[in-house]
Design a protein around this motif. Structure first.
Motif, PDB file in Angstrom:
ATOM      1  N   ALA A 157       6.973  15.528  -3.618  1.00  0.00           N
ATOM      2  CA  ALA A 157       7.142  15.153  -5.026  1.00  0.00           C
ATOM      3  C   ALA A 157       8.070  13.948  -5.160  1.00  0.00           C
ATOM      4  O   ALA A 157       7.836  13.055  -5.988  1.00  0.00           O
ATOM      5  CB  ALA A 157       7.695  16.335  -5.821  1.00  0.00           C
ATOM      6  N   GLU A 158       9.120  13.902  -4.356  1.00  0.00           N
ATOM      7  CA  GLU A 158      10.041  12.765  -4.400  1.00  0.00           C
ATOM      8  C   GLU A 158       9.346  11.487  -3.940  1.00  0.00           C
ATOM      9  O   GLU A 158       9.546  10.414  -4.523  1.00  0.00           O
ATOM     10  CB  GLU A 158      11.259  13.055  -3.513  1.00  0.00           C
ATOM     11  N   ASP A 159       8.527  11.604  -2.894  1.00  0.00           N
ATOM     12  CA  ASP A 159       7.784  10.430  -2.417  1.00  0.00           C
ATOM     13  C   ASP A 159       6.822   9.924  -3.488  1.00  0.00           C
ATOM     14  O   ASP A 159       6.659   8.713  -3.672  1.00  0.00           O
ATOM     15  CB  ASP A 159       7.013  10.773  -1.141  1.00  0.00           C
ATOM     16  N   GLU A 160       6.191  10.870  -4.198  1.00  0.00           N
ATOM     17  CA  GLU A 160       5.257  10.467  -5.256  1.00  0.00           C
ATOM     18  C   GLU A 160       5.984   9.770  -6.398  1.00  0.00           C
ATOM     19  O   GLU A 160       5.542   8.730  -6.895  1.00  0.00           O
ATOM     20  CB  GLU A 160       4.500  11.685  -5.784  1.00  0.00           C
ATOM     21  N   SER A 161       7.129  10.331  -6.814  1.00  0.00           N
ATOM     22  CA  SER A 161       7.890   9.724  -7.912  1.00  0.00           C
ATOM     23  C   SER A 161       8.450   8.365  -7.515  1.00  0.00           C
ATOM     24  O   SER A 161       8.678   7.506  -8.380  1.00  0.00           O
ATOM     25  CB  SER A 161       9.037  10.653  -8.338  1.00  0.00           C
ATOM     26  N   ASN A 162       8.660   8.138  -6.235  1.00  0.00           N
ATOM     27  CA  ASN A 162       9.151   6.842  -5.754  1.00  0.00           C
ATOM     28  C   ASN A 162       8.029   5.833  -5.517  1.00  0.00           C
ATOM     29  O   ASN A 162       8.275   4.735  -5.018  1.00  0.00           O
ATOM     30  CB  ASN A 162       9.948   7.035  -4.454  1.00  0.00           C
ATOM     31  N   GLY A 163       6.809   6.214  -5.863  1.00  0.00           N
ATOM     32  CA  GLY A 163       5.689   5.285  -5.773  1.00  0.00           C
ATOM     33  C   GLY A 163       5.168   5.042  -4.370  1.00  0.00           C
ATOM     34  O   GLY A 163       4.546   4.014  -4.110  1.00  0.00           O
ATOM     35  N   LEU A 164       5.406   5.992  -3.448  1.00  0.00           N
ATOM     36  CA  LEU A 164       4.982   5.780  -2.057  1.00  0.00           C
ATOM     37  C   LEU A 164       3.544   6.185  -1.790  1.00  0.00           C
ATOM     38  O   LEU A 164       2.940   5.722  -0.819  1.00  0.00           O
ATOM     39  CB  LEU A 164       5.915   6.553  -1.110  1.00  0.00           C
ATOM     40  N   PHE A 165       2.977   7.046  -2.652  1.00  0.00           N
ATOM     41  CA  PHE A 165       1.633   7.574  -2.372  1.00  0.00           C
ATOM     42  C   PHE A 165       0.599   6.468  -2.236  1.00  0.00           C
ATOM     43  O   PHE A 165      -0.279   6.525  -1.369  1.00  0.00           O
ATOM     44  CB  PHE A 165       1.214   8.544  -3.484  1.00  0.00           C
ATOM     45  N   ASN A 166       0.656   5.440  -3.094  1.00  0.00           N
ATOM     46  CA  ASN A 166      -0.321   4.358  -3.042  1.00  0.00           C
ATOM     47  C   ASN A 166      -0.091   3.414  -1.858  1.00  0.00           C
ATOM     48  O   ASN A 166      -0.932   2.558  -1.581  1.00  0.00           O
ATOM     49  CB  ASN A 166      -0.292   3.551  -4.341  1.00  0.00           C
ATOM     50  N   LEU A 167       1.059   3.554  -1.196  1.00  0.00           N
ATOM     51  CA  LEU A 167       1.380   2.658  -0.090  1.00  0.00           C
ATOM     52  C   LEU A 167       0.976   3.242   1.262  1.00  0.00           C
ATOM     53  O   LEU A 167       1.056   2.552   2.277  1.00  0.00           O
ATOM     54  CB  LEU A 167       2.886   2.343  -0.100  1.00  0.00           C
ATOM     55  N   MET A 172       4.205  -6.029   1.722  1.00  0.00           N
ATOM     56  CA  MET A 172       3.667  -6.405   0.409  1.00  0.00           C
ATOM     57  C   MET A 172       4.765  -6.576  -0.644  1.00  0.00           C
ATOM     58  O   MET A 172       4.512  -6.389  -1.831  1.00  0.00           O
ATOM     59  CB  MET A 172       2.664  -5.337  -0.058  1.00  0.00           C
ATOM     60  N   ARG A 173       5.969  -6.926  -0.199  1.00  0.00           N
ATOM     61  CA  ARG A 173       7.091  -6.989  -1.140  1.00  0.00           C
ATOM     62  C   ARG A 173       6.789  -7.906  -2.317  1.00  0.00           C
ATOM     63  O   ARG A 173       6.998  -7.546  -3.482  1.00  0.00           O
ATOM     64  CB  ARG A 173       8.357  -7.452  -0.410  1.00  0.00           C
ATOM     65  N   GLU A 174       6.310  -9.101  -2.041  1.00  0.00           N
ATOM     66  CA  GLU A 174       6.035 -10.058  -3.118  1.00  0.00           C
ATOM     67  C   GLU A 174       4.860  -9.603  -3.976  1.00  0.00           C
ATOM     68  O   GLU A 174       4.851  -9.804  -5.193  1.00  0.00           O
ATOM     69  CB  GLU A 174       5.756 -11.434  -2.527  1.00  0.00           C
ATOM     70  N   VAL A 175       3.862  -8.980  -3.359  1.00  0.00           N
ATOM     71  CA  VAL A 175       2.720  -8.474  -4.106  1.00  0.00           C
ATOM     72  C   VAL A 175       3.170  -7.366  -5.064  1.00  0.00           C
ATOM     73  O   VAL A 175       2.773  -7.336  -6.237  1.00  0.00           O
ATOM     74  CB  VAL A 175       1.643  -7.932  -3.139  1.00  0.00           C
ATOM     75  N   LYS A 214      -7.602  -2.951  -4.061  1.00  0.00           N
ATOM     76  CA  LYS A 214      -7.386  -3.821  -2.903  1.00  0.00           C
ATOM     77  C   LYS A 214      -6.037  -3.493  -2.238  1.00  0.00           C
ATOM     78  O   LYS A 214      -5.926  -3.506  -1.008  1.00  0.00           O
ATOM     79  CB  LYS A 214      -7.421  -5.281  -3.329  1.00  0.00           C
ATOM     80  N   LEU A 215      -5.028  -3.211  -3.063  1.00  0.00           N
ATOM     81  CA  LEU A 215      -3.727  -2.826  -2.512  1.00  0.00           C
ATOM     82  C   LEU A 215      -3.868  -1.530  -1.717  1.00  0.00           C
ATOM     83  O   LEU A 215      -3.255  -1.376  -0.651  1.00  0.00           O
ATOM     84  CB  LEU A 215      -2.718  -2.650  -3.649  1.00  0.00           C
ATOM     85  N   ARG A 216      -4.683  -0.628  -2.213  1.00  0.00           N
ATOM     86  CA  ARG A 216      -4.909   0.636  -1.505  1.00  0.00           C
ATOM     87  C   ARG A 216      -5.603   0.382  -0.165  1.00  0.00           C
ATOM     88  O   ARG A 216      -5.245   0.981   0.857  1.00  0.00           O
ATOM     89  CB  ARG A 216      -5.755   1.558  -2.378  1.00  0.00           C
ATOM     90  N   LEU A 217      -6.584  -0.522  -0.160  1.00  0.00           N
ATOM     91  CA  LEU A 217      -7.277  -0.850   1.089  1.00  0.00           C
ATOM     92  C   LEU A 217      -6.308  -1.457   2.100  1.00  0.00           C
ATOM     93  O   LEU A 217      -6.347  -1.132   3.297  1.00  0.00           O
ATOM     94  CB  LEU A 217      -8.420  -1.825   0.807  1.00  0.00           C
ATOM     95  N   ALA A 218      -5.431  -2.347   1.620  1.00  0.00           N
ATOM     96  CA  ALA A 218      -4.443  -2.949   2.512  1.00  0.00           C
ATOM     97  C   ALA A 218      -3.508  -1.883   3.071  1.00  0.00           C
ATOM     98  O   ALA A 218      -3.154  -1.905   4.257  1.00  0.00           O
ATOM     99  CB  ALA A 218      -3.640  -4.013   1.759  1.00  0.00           C
ATOM    100  N   ALA A 219      -3.120  -0.926   2.220  1.00  0.00           N
ATOM    101  CA  ALA A 219      -2.245   0.155   2.674  1.00  0.00           C
ATOM    102  C   ALA A 219      -2.946   1.004   3.736  1.00  0.00           C
ATOM    103  O   ALA A 219      -2.321   1.432   4.721  1.00  0.00           O
ATOM    104  CB  ALA A 219      -1.824   1.023   1.483  1.00  0.00           C
ATOM    105  N   GLU A 268      -2.259  -7.280  10.670  1.00  0.00           N
ATOM    106  CA  GLU A 268      -2.807  -8.617  10.422  1.00  0.00           C
ATOM    107  C   GLU A 268      -3.907  -8.565   9.364  1.00  0.00           C
ATOM    108  O   GLU A 268      -3.986  -9.446   8.500  1.00  0.00           O
ATOM    109  CB  GLU A 268      -3.355  -9.217  11.724  1.00  0.00           C
ATOM    110  N   ALA A 269      -4.754  -7.543   9.425  1.00  0.00           N
ATOM    111  CA  ALA A 269      -5.814  -7.401   8.417  1.00  0.00           C
ATOM    112  C   ALA A 269      -5.212  -7.140   7.042  1.00  0.00           C
ATOM    113  O   ALA A 269      -5.655  -7.692   6.040  1.00  0.00           O
ATOM    114  CB  ALA A 269      -6.772  -6.271   8.808  1.00  0.00           C
ATOM    115  N   ALA A 270      -4.177  -6.294   7.005  1.00  0.00           N
ATOM    116  CA  ALA A 270      -3.518  -6.002   5.726  1.00  0.00           C
ATOM    117  C   ALA A 270      -2.859  -7.250   5.158  1.00  0.00           C
ATOM    118  O   ALA A 270      -2.890  -7.503   3.954  1.00  0.00           O
ATOM    119  CB  ALA A 270      -2.478  -4.892   5.915  1.00  0.00           C
TER     120      ALA A 270
END
Length: 463
Positions: free
Chosen positions: A46-56, A108-111, A137-142, A151-153
């Motif tokens: 739950a903490e990881d989800e609230s910190n926005g890590l799931f999409n990464l 993806m810091r700048e993205v 696309k961000l999900r695919l890169a993740a 390199e592909a990401a």
């Protein structure tokens, strides 16, 4: 759907299924109270989800959720050993998912910053389809990061950065110019194009300026809105002129009637003054009297025009500098692979976060394997005419604070010395700083995280 809702939903399905054969032994609340490891694992997710890590690291977190739900189902049947095994498997998956998410976040810091700005501009709702496509696309890169293909990401970054930036700008434009666009469309519907074309043209020019300001510097929202307000004002003025001209036509005003109406308006403007307007004199004399009273206002307008011209000139110069800085950044970024370094642009400065720079444990000597990497750093520095360079050393959390700080300071000084003696960088332009464990970029609880924290950063300052 949040983690809690997803878990509850799967548990309900499990209850319906099991209920056909045997009644559940433990309730959901009982499971969390009986099995501390399940509650702890669920809290961590739950903490990881609230910190926005799931999409990464989407695949890893999906598998970790599955392990949690399997453990809950087994816990309801009091299968202790099976619960322990599922939680152990889940923790291994979650460790990797968190590490992958941190890697994605760094890569993806700048993205991610561009995405945050797009959300702040409400582009996620105003241009939902485009925003969703970029997030896919961000999900695919993740997912590529999860597969180890950095390199592909990395190849997704320019497209996503440009995409989030474009929809942010478009959202800002729509927000700032919506009323102006409406007023201009109303003026066109009222036939201002035919009756007051010059005034309507002014409205369109002010709208174009509002858009140009945002395209040049999207932080100048107030200035853009001021131009949009002026566009609305001129559009409404064109409507009033149109209606007035139509009224003259309907009343069949002669040229004399129009001039008498004009003089009456001037007289009303002048009513508050003691000096009457000399209508028995040529019109230029009448106008001069009013001009004297408006001299201060005219001076202010003149100053504003000069300021606008100066601002446009400076904006053009800034744009040229930004283009040069971006070209230099792209060139430096191409020097390093994703495994060697993360390269970030900070205004006109460049930050090199070295990923492949290694020192022996507790040591400060540069290894031969890093000479090629150091040569690339020198090349990056020499891309600037006369930059200042800050070399910072960082450690993990193993060891004492003071020991780590001294070690990181010595390593930073070793690199700075190399840049001076081998790279030819002037010593007066070099600064070495050791931060020890004070600035981690990853979780010190894992070996991968600690390795990421043991790093050298090189800030090339061109401002």
């Amino acid at each position: 759907m949040t983690l809690l809702k997803r878990s509850a939903y799967l548990i309900v399905l499990g209850v319906l299924f099991v209920g056909c054969t045997t009644a559940p032994t433990l309730s959901q609340t009982d499971v969390f109270e009986t099995y501390g490891e399940i509650a702890s694992f669920r809290k961590r997710l739950a903490e990881d989800e609230s910190n926005g890590l799931f999409n990464l690291a989407p695949e890893g977190f999906r598998k970790a959720e599955n392990k949690l739900n399997q453990a809950i189902s087994l816990g309801r049947s009091k299968k202790d050993e099976a619960v322990a095994e599922k939680i152990r498997e889940g923790r291994e998956i979650l460790d990797k998912a968190e590490t992958d998410a941190i890697t994605t976040k760094s890569l993806m810091r700048e993205v991610l910053e561009a995405r945050r700005l797009a959300i702040a501009a409400e582009a996620d709702s105003m241009m939902a389809d485009q925003f969703k496509a970029l997030d896919n696309k961000l999900r695919l890169a993740a997912e590529q990061v999860e597969q180890g293909d950095l390199e592909a990401a990395k190849k997704w970054r320019p497209e996503m950065l440009e995409g989030y930036s474009e929809i942010e700008l478009e959202a800002l434009k729509q927000d700032a110019t919506e009323n102006a666009r409406y007023d201009i469309s109303q003026a066109i519907n009222r036939e201002a194009d035919e009756y007051a074309p010059k005034t309507l043209k002014l409205a369109r020019e002010e709208l174009a300026l509002a858009i140009a300001v945002l395209e040049t510097n999207r932080t100048q929202r107030t200035k853009a809105k001021n131009h949009a307000l002026e566009a609305s004002k001129q559009a409404r003025r064109s409507i009033e002129l149109t209606e007035l001209i139509k009224e003259f036509d309907n009343r069949e005003y002669s040229a004399e009637d129009v001039l008498l109406w004009y003089q009456k308006q001037l007289a009303q403007i002048n009513e508050s003054t003691d000096e009457p307007l000399p209508f028995d004199q040529p019109n230029h004399e009448v106008v001069k009297v009013l001009q004297d009273k408006l001299a201060n206002y005219a001076e202010l307008r003149k100053t504003e025009l000069a300021t606008r011209i100066d601002l446009q000139s400076r904006l053009a110069a800034v744009e040229r500098q930004n283009q040069e800085a971006q070209a230099r950044f792209d060139k430096i970024q191409d020097l390093f692979s994703a495994e060697e370094a993360n390269v970030y642009r900070q205004g006109h400065n460049i930050l090199l976060e070295m990923r492949a720079f290694n020192f022996p444990s507790g040591g400060t000597d540069i290894q031969a394997e890093n000479f090629e990497l150091l040569d690339k750093i020198v090349t990056a520095i020499k891309s600037f005419p006369s930059p200042d360079v800050v070399v910072s050393g960082h450690t993990d959390s193993v060891g004492g604070d003071e020991t780590n700080r001294k070690l990181s300071q010595q390593r930073a000084e070793t690199v700075a010395s190399f840049l001076e003696k081998v790279g030819g960088v002037e010593r007066t332009r070099l600064t070495a700083i050791g931060y020890g464990e004070a600035r981690p970029v990853a979780n010190n609880e894992t070996e991968i995280g600690r390795k990421s924290n043991r790093r050298i950063e090189v800030l090339i300052i061109n401002e």
